[in-house]
Design a protein around this motif. Structure first.
Motif, mmCIF file in Angstrom:
data_model
loop_
_atom_site.group_PDB
_atom_site.id
_atom_site.type_symbol
_atom_site.label_atom_id
_atom_site.label_comp_id
_atom_site.label_asym_id
_atom_site.label_seq_id
_atom_site.Cartn_x
_atom_site.Cartn_y
_atom_site.Cartn_z
ATOM 1 N N ASP A 18 27.933 33.734 27.292
ATOM 2 C CA ASP A 18 27.495 32.352 27.087
ATOM 3 C C ASP A 18 26.612 32.238 25.844
ATOM 4 O O ASP A 18 25.393 32.134 25.919
ATOM 5 N N GLU A 19 27.265 32.291 24.696
ATOM 6 C CA GLU A 19 26.646 32.053 23.395
ATOM 7 C C GLU A 19 27.551 31.108 22.612
ATOM 8 O O GLU A 19 28.755 31.025 22.882
ATOM 9 N N GLN A 20 26.990 30.403 21.624
ATOM 10 C CA GLN A 20 27.820 29.508 20.820
ATOM 11 C C GLN A 20 28.884 30.271 20.050
ATOM 12 O O GLN A 20 29.935 29.713 19.731
ATOM 13 N N ASP A 21 28.611 31.550 19.763
ATOM 14 C CA ASP A 21 29.599 32.406 19.118
ATOM 15 C C ASP A 21 29.881 33.622 20.011
ATOM 16 O O ASP A 21 30.004 34.739 19.544
ATOM 17 N N GLY A 22 29.960 33.355 21.315
ATOM 18 C CA GLY A 22 30.174 34.425 22.275
ATOM 19 C C GLY A 22 31.550 35.045 22.163
ATOM 20 O O GLY A 22 32.475 34.479 21.561
#
Length: 369
Positions: free
Chosen positions: A182-186
């Protein structure tokens, strides 16, 4: 039932820069259960023939336990003639997970903790050998393997990587565990254990352009070291990885940033999306499925629904929570016989995360099995 192979047509050749050329995707249609009726006494709108009950509320006793705040990811496990529902707690420092034991008639016999002292336990996944993988959604978070039956202590599984974990899904056909971030660039990962059924050692890989899998050089980087999602330059990135579910050779996972339900076909090594937003399903989050081939996707936001995605590509709501606009639906899971669906409203009608807002529900009815 054959899974939605007609949707999984995106291959390596379809990747052009950062844009995927997509095939026909699931779209809004008539639910196999019919339209939703007005909300019942529990605030749950359901199709005809379905009923709801509240099984637990945060901060209130259930089965001899005070139910935890912010209930999140969950799963069901068989238990003799009954079953167990496991639920994570997404709060800082004291997150962990709890379990509720049900008798054959659905009555609650006991509740207990299976993991304590961990941090923001969000989603996770059940294993074929009867354990629950509880994932910390924090910087350098861990995966903990827990015992739903409460007999064995939980174990951290560091070889599965230290990153902002969300969900896990076991693939017994290829003997890997898929993991979302769960990361914007995961990234989208898979863990290949040295011995299937034993998660203490193995190889962590990340999905890359092609798509192909490449090993993550350092699965447990230090605070100041390059984190897992940035260690392999060819890695594909997904905006806010959420739920994860494996069935019939395909791993389905959601990304809240682009509101897509992705599908990685492990049999053919292809990646595509089966739903791209713009319909009745919004705020895609936790996901589960049934032997009938249906997927059930919970909303974080939107109008607080769980939507079905059928094998023939129909997306339709199967329930809605009224008055929960400051919450999210979490932890959808079916009882072993498929007749009961469990889920939570993480913050309930109050919107309280760390207090008494969370509500865990059971819906019973003629689900397709």
């Amino acid at each position: 039932m054959q899974r939605r192979a007609f949707l999984l047509t995106v291959s390596a050749a379809a990747l052009s820069g950062s844009l995927w050329q997509e095939a026909a995707m699931a779209a809004a249609g008539a639910s196999p259960y019919g339209p939703l009726g007005p909300a019942d006494a529990n605030g749950v709108a359901l199709p005809s023939g379905f009923t709801s009950r509240i099984v637990a509320r945060s901060g209130r006793p259930v089965g001899g336990l005070l139910w935890h705040p912010a209930p999140d990811g969950g799963a069901c496990f068989p238990d003799g003639t009954g079953w167990i529902y496991v639920s994570n707690s997404e709060i800082p420092l004291a997150g962990g997970a709890s379990a509720i034991r049900f008798a054959a008639d659905g009555s609650i016999t006991r509740a207990y903790r299976i993991l304590s002292g961990t941090n923001l336990n969000c989603a996770g996944g059940a294993t074929p050998w009867g354990t629950w993988l509880s994932c910390e959604e924090i910087f350098r978070g861990k995966v903990y393997e827990t015992d739903p039956y409460g007999a064995r202590p939980a174990q951290p599984r560091n070889a599965m990587g230290r990153f902002k974990h969300e969900a896990a899904a076991c693939d017994p056909d290829h003997r890997v565990v898929y993991l979302t971030e769960d990361e914007q660039d995961g990234c989208f990962y898979r863990f290949r254990p040295t011995t299937w059924g034993e998660l203490s050692s193995g190889r962590l890989e990340v999905l890359c352009e092609g798509p192909v899998w490449r090993e993550v050089p350092d699965p447990t980087p230090g605070v100041l070291q390059r984190q897992t999602r940035h260690q392999v330059s060819q890695a594909l990135h997904f905006d806010g990885g959420e739920g994860c579910h494996y069935a019939g050779g395909v791993c389905y996972f959601t990304a809240k940033g682009d509101r897509k339900v992705w599908a990685y076909d492990a049999r053919t090594g292809t990646l595509g999306s089966i739903y791209g937003g713009g319909g009745t399903l919004d705020g895609v989050d936790n996901i589960t499925g049934t032997r009938a081939g249906d997927l059930y996707v919970a909303e974080d936001g939107g109008n607080m629904e769980i939507n079905i995605i059928t094998p023939d590509g129909v997306v339709a709501p199967v329930l809605r929570l009224d008055g929960h606009s400051r919450s999210e639906i979490t932890g959808p899971a079916f009882s072993p016989d498929g007749s009961r669906l469990y889920f939570s409203s993480q913050r309930g009608t109050s919107g309280e995360t760390a207090g008494t807002g969370g509500i865990t529900y059971e819906v019973t009815g003629p689900f397709r099995r």
